[in-house]
Design a protein around this motif. Structure first.
Motif, PDB file in Angstrom:
ATOM      1  N   TRP A 194       0.840  -1.211   0.000  1.00 32.46           N
ATOM      2  CA  TRP A 194       0.000   0.000   0.000  1.00 32.46           C
ATOM      3  C   TRP A 194       0.867   1.250   0.000  1.00 32.46           C
ATOM      4  CZ3 TRP A 194      -0.869   4.462   2.656  1.00 32.46           C
ATOM      5  CH2 TRP A 194      -2.060   5.134   2.401  1.00 32.46           C
ATOM      6  N   TRP A 195       1.885   1.274   0.859  1.00 33.43           N
ATOM      7  CA  TRP A 195       2.745   2.454   0.917  1.00 33.43           C
ATOM      8  C   TRP A 195       3.517   2.656  -0.390  1.00 33.43           C
ATOM      9  CZ3 TRP A 195       2.181   6.236   4.170  1.00 33.43           C
ATOM     10  CH2 TRP A 195       1.592   6.010   5.413  1.00 33.43           C
ATOM     11  N   MET A 196       3.896   1.554  -1.043  1.00 29.31           N
ATOM     12  CA  MET A 196       4.599   1.692  -2.321  1.00 29.31           C
ATOM     13  C   MET A 196       3.699   2.361  -3.356  1.00 29.31           C
ATOM     14  SD  MET A 196       7.479   1.110  -3.862  1.00 29.31           S
ATOM     15  CE  MET A 196       7.350   2.514  -4.953  1.00 29.31           C
ATOM     16  N   TYR A 197       2.442   1.929  -3.432  1.00 31.96           N
ATOM     17  CA  TYR A 197       1.507   2.544  -4.377  1.00 31.96           C
ATOM     18  C   TYR A 197       1.170   3.972  -3.968  1.00 31.96           C
ATOM     19  CZ  TYR A 197       0.750  -1.766  -6.941  1.00 31.96           C
ATOM     20  OH  TYR A 197       0.931  -2.883  -7.733  1.00 31.96           O
ATOM     21  N   TRP A 199       3.216   6.065  -2.436  1.00 33.76           N
ATOM     22  CA  TRP A 199       4.366   6.866  -2.883  1.00 33.76           C
ATOM     23  C   TRP A 199       4.302   7.122  -4.386  1.00 33.76           C
ATOM     24  CZ3 TRP A 199       8.996   4.004  -0.117  1.00 33.76           C
ATOM     25  CH2 TRP A 199       9.030   4.383   1.228  1.00 33.76           C
ATOM     26  N   TYR A 200       3.957   6.097  -5.128  1.00 31.08           N
ATOM     27  CA  TYR A 200       3.869   6.261  -6.585  1.00 31.08           C
ATOM     28  C   TYR A 200       2.775   7.264  -6.933  1.00 31.08           C
ATOM     29  CZ  TYR A 200       3.417   4.929 -11.534  1.00 31.08           C
ATOM     30  OH  TYR A 200       3.353   4.937 -12.898  1.00 31.08           O
ATOM     31  N   GLY A 224      14.433   1.791 -10.366  1.00 28.95           N
ATOM     32  CA  GLY A 224      13.843   2.978  -9.760  1.00 28.95           C
ATOM     33  C   GLY A 224      13.187   3.888 -10.770  1.00 28.95           C
ATOM     34  N   MET A 225      12.502   4.885 -10.225  1.00 30.91           N
ATOM     35  CA  MET A 225      11.866   5.928 -11.031  1.00 30.91           C
ATOM     36  C   MET A 225      12.010   7.231 -10.272  1.00 30.91           C
ATOM     37  SD  MET A 225       7.885   5.012 -10.282  1.00 30.91           S
ATOM     38  CE  MET A 225       8.136   3.415  -9.515  1.00 30.91           C
ATOM     39  N   ALA A 226      11.812   8.349 -10.948  1.00 27.99           N
ATOM     40  CA  ALA A 226      11.992   9.633 -10.299  1.00 27.99           C
ATOM     41  C   ALA A 226      11.096  10.680 -10.933  1.00 27.99           C
ATOM     42  CB  ALA A 226      13.456  10.072 -10.382  1.00 27.99           C
ATOM     43  N   GLY A 227      10.788  11.707 -10.150  1.00 27.92           N
ATOM     44  CA  GLY A 227       9.996  12.820 -10.641  1.00 27.92           C
ATOM     45  C   GLY A 227      10.411  14.101  -9.956  1.00 27.92           C
ATOM     46  N   TYR A 309      12.600   2.266  -1.218  1.00 20.13           N
ATOM     47  CA  TYR A 309      13.009   3.495  -0.542  1.00 20.13           C
ATOM     48  C   TYR A 309      12.449   4.703  -1.279  1.00 20.13           C
ATOM     49  CZ  TYR A 309      16.182   0.336   1.795  1.00 20.13           C
ATOM     50  OH  TYR A 309      16.691  -0.719   2.528  1.00 20.13           O
ATOM     51  N   GLN A 310      12.080   5.702  -0.488  1.00 18.50           N
ATOM     52  CA  GLN A 310      11.657   6.989  -1.023  1.00 18.50           C
ATOM     53  C   GLN A 310      12.724   8.015  -0.654  1.00 18.50           C
ATOM     54  OE1 GLN A 310       8.964   9.546   1.185  1.00 18.50           O
ATOM     55  NE2 GLN A 310       7.524   9.521  -0.543  1.00 18.50           N
TER      56      GLN A 310
END
Length: 748
Positions: A194-197, A199-200, A224-227, A309-310
């Motif tokens: 849930w926390w991963m989604y 964050w996304y 990973g991905m970034a914004g 990780y965030q």
């Protein structure tokens, strides 16, 4: 096959005639047509499938045309895996017959697809180009295996891949209904998935940034991905899947947006089982960095391939949170001293396995001398929360917790889907500073095995909660609406209808002090909404920095907090705390009325039942756990809650400890679970309906919190359902939504 088109026609007609937005639907006439029950042999069945595609396509379009709705959106083919040959043949045929899908669909499952998907998309786009067909967007309507769901370090790999290729995707559905495909826990709770989604989802509004992983298109590796959100002055990197410290190099940092010095904050989202309750992921690194040539470098501490990780980068002018210190010990069950128990390796390459923390767990814990023993070093004398990650196979169970060789308390586990479909069980322990030996045992007396003791143990976490369970949610992480903006200090500037939405996670159901920190340039009043219900905060009478606090009864799990300031204010954060003072409010009978269900008035078929051994329900004075069953399935079959003096009209939370293990006959590998519904009727006023998802066993009780706004001074609450049975009920609690009077005080 003979009756498929009439069924298809009826389904589409229902959407066309009853939906408020039929133009938004995408119809998928075939699911996995390459499978064995459809058209598996392309060499002999291609012509049949293409003809059937036309028949289905035309049927859908004819229904929409008959209602004057224009073109109906159609997706397909929906293959179970990528097929270049079938794709080419369908697109060639569909182009010639003016029957191209509006969305191109296939599935990406298995353990190797993390390495092959990008190549499949490249091949698909090349086919479009070769055939002279304009781009058709891709939707992967099933992705991931059982091993991936709820596991942050796995999910981040899938999300990074789909974000990189700019395609839409939905998870596969492998288990029970009601928990977002294994990505939420129990009632209202968040697990690691849930926390991963979340964050996304928080990246919405950001500009995608390029991420270069060490190994592209390699299964189970660091991705990973970034914004970059220039409006919030925040850059975010989400990454995980590796098992070593991560050297992260970030380039392109604009000093015009971020300045020459930045805060770097890293949160860790751990695997915590499908039914495990995950609180706000803790800060594991908080530091500053100087921007040199538009670049910074940071090392993310990591030794867990199942974690994600965030990484947040913000201007140094914004407040930064410090690294969390409440987790004082984490011990994998397989690393404890074991007696008469077995360590099992949960191979991550087995697609149908659920992951275990550390890759191993401990089972065969079913003998009188079965024990897991370990030592902890406690930094200070105080109160600690022991959280046990474990799996109970379709039934609840019990273990004995020993501290320094002496029995301390029983651990009562909720039922889970199976031994590896794990959840968390918490216990409060008072410890003195120094080293202690903790032991979880299958027997309290070393002779009699506790009921349901055959439970799989995965991990033990010990948290210091001496000063209460505390969490702070900064405005920089809030979701902003109505024109709200983030200032250079990280505060959310609010006025008019602008709002800042925070998602706070509660460890247990009960009263929490919810404090909103804000600044004003004059007199102002904040609005606070908790799960859609208004909490009246006192006004700030002058300019200044303020803390407005309300003691609110929150359900365990995720709570949505929305802050507004019609006359203007800058909200900096929300803090929640549950400690001794808040628990005392729980125990205050002027705030909370509690009762065992078997002591309440019954009517009709409702009956008191003795619950099977091993239950996690509340016992009566004799130590026997009872519940009330056969409520509902007729208007007269009820359980009633008389309201005591002092519980008049107003806002309340009704907490019901309920069990529901109802299922219908099996159809496929998904168990056909049934949600049960309960009507709560206030005598002389209205009715509120609540749903209760399947929770695996009739002797396993989960708390469900139902918001009630009562209109009468003392009308009895009648629980029932005229058309179907309700869940079985062990105990109830009626709590005032807000305890006492909210306060305001100068802040710092």
């Amino acid at each position: 096959m003979w009756n498929y088109l009439p069924i298809l026609q009826a389904a589409v007609d229902k959407i066309a005639t009853t939906s408020a937005h039929p133009e938004d639907y995408i119809f998928i006439p075939f699911n996995e047509p390459d499978g064995g029950n459809w058209y598996p042999n392309w060499s002999t069945q291609k012509a049949q499938f293409l003809a059937d595609w036309s028949a289905a396509y035309n049927t859908i379009q004819q229904v929409y045309a008959s209602h004057g709705l224009g073109h109906a959106k159609i997706g397909g083919p929906g293959d179970s895996t990528w097929h270049a040959d079938r794709t080419t043949d369908l697109l060639t045929y569909a182009k010639a017959n003016n029957q191209l899908p509006d969305v191109f669909i296939w599935h990406e499952l298995g353990t190797s697809n993390l390495g092959t998907f990008r190549g499949n998309v490249t091949q698909y786009r090349q086919i479009l180009q070769n055939l002279g067909i304009a781009d058709i967007s891709v939707d992967i309507t099933e992705y991931g295996m059982l091993r991936d769901m709820g596991v942050p370090g796995q999910l981040v790999q899938w999300l990074s891949m789909f974000e990189d290729e700019k395609v839409d995707a939905q998870t596969a559905y492998w288990n029970y209904a009601g928990n977002l495909n294994d990505n939420t826990s129990r009632n209202n709770g968040a697990n690691g998935g849930w926390w991963m989604y979340k964050w996304y989802g928080d990246l919405a509004g950001s500009q995608t940034a390029k991420v270069t992983p060490p190994h592209l298109n390699v299964t189970d590796t660091l991705q990973g991905m970034a914004g970059v959100d220039t409006a919030k002055k925040k850059a975010t990197v989400l990454l995980g899947g590796g098992s070593n410290n991560i050297a992260l190099n970030v380039a392109g940092i604009s000093t015009a947006t971020f300045g020459t010095s930045v805060n770097v904050q890293v949160r860790q989202d751990r695997l915590n089982g499908t039914e495990g309750a995950s609180l706000q992921p803790p800060v594991v690194l908080s530091t500053t960095a100087t921007v040199v040539g538009g670049q910074i470098s940071v090392t993310v501490p990591n030794s867990d391939r199942y974690s994600a990780y965030q990484v947040e980068i913000t201007p140094a002018t914004m407040a930064a949170q410090t690294a969390a210190t409440d987790l004082v010990n984490t011990t994998e069950a397989e690393n404890t001293t074991l007696t008469d128990a077995t360590v099992y390796t949960q191979d991550p390459l087995r697609a149908w396995n659920t992951m275990a923390s550390g890759g191993k767990d401990v089972g065969a814990f079913n003998k009188a001398d079965s024990a897991a023993t370990w030592t902890v070093n406690v930094p200070a004398t105080g109160t600690y929360r022991l959280s046990v990650l474990a799996g109970a196979n379709q039934n609840p169970g019990q273990h004995a917790l020993f501290v320094d060789g002496a029995f301390n308390q029983l651990l009562k586990y909720s039922a889970d889907l199976n031994w590896t479909y794990r959840g968390t069980t918490d216990a409060t322990v008072n410890l003195t500073a120094g080293t202690h030996t903790l032991s979880v045992r299958a027997s309290q007396d070393c002779t009699t095995v506790l009921p349901g003791a055959d439970i799989t143990l995965d991990r033990f976490d010990l948290y210091n909660i001496t000063n209460g369970e505390q969490a702070t949610y900064p405005a920089i992480d809030a979701r902003l609406t109505g024109g709200a903006t983030i200032s250079t200090t990280g505060a959310a500037s609010l006025s008019g209808s602008a709002g800042a939405t925070f998602f706070a996670s509660a460890a247990e159901t009960g009263y929490y002090d919810v404090t909103t920190q804000f600044q004003t340039t004059g007199a102002s009043t904040l609005g606070l909404s908790v799960n859609g219900r208004s909490v009246q905060l006192p006004a700030a009478t002058t300019a200044g920095t303020w803390n407005a606090t309300a003691r609110v009864f929150l359900p365990q799990g995720v709570n949505e907090l929305v802050v507004t300031a019609p006359n203007g204010a800058a909200a900096t954060s929300i803090t929640t705390i549950r400690g001794a003072a808040q628990k005392a409010s729980d125990a205050d009978t002027t705030n909370v009325y509690r009762a065992l269900a078997d002591t309440l008035p019954l009517a009709g078929t409702a009956v008191v039942q003795t619950v099977a051994a091993g239950s996690n329900g509340s016992p009566d004075t004799s130590g026997t756990v009872k519940d009330v069953g056969f409520i509902g399935n007729g208007a007269g079959n009820t359980l009633s809650i008389p309201r005591p003096t002092g519980f008049g009209a107003g806002d309340y939370q009704l907490v019901i400890a309920a069990a529901n293990a109802d299922k219908s006959n099996s159809i496929n590998y998904n168990p056909q679970v049934i949600s049960r519904f309960l009507n709560i009727t206030e005598t002389g006023a209205g009715t509120t309906t609540a749903s209760f998802r399947h929770n695996y066993a009739w002797n396993s009780f989960w708390d469900k919190t139902i918001p009630l706004s009562l209109a009468t001074s003392g009308g009895t609450l009648v629980l029932g359902n005229p058309t179907a049975f309700t869940p079985d009920i062990n105990n109830v609690a009626l709590a005032k939504f807000v305890a006492g009077t909210p306060t305001i005080a100068p802040g710092s």
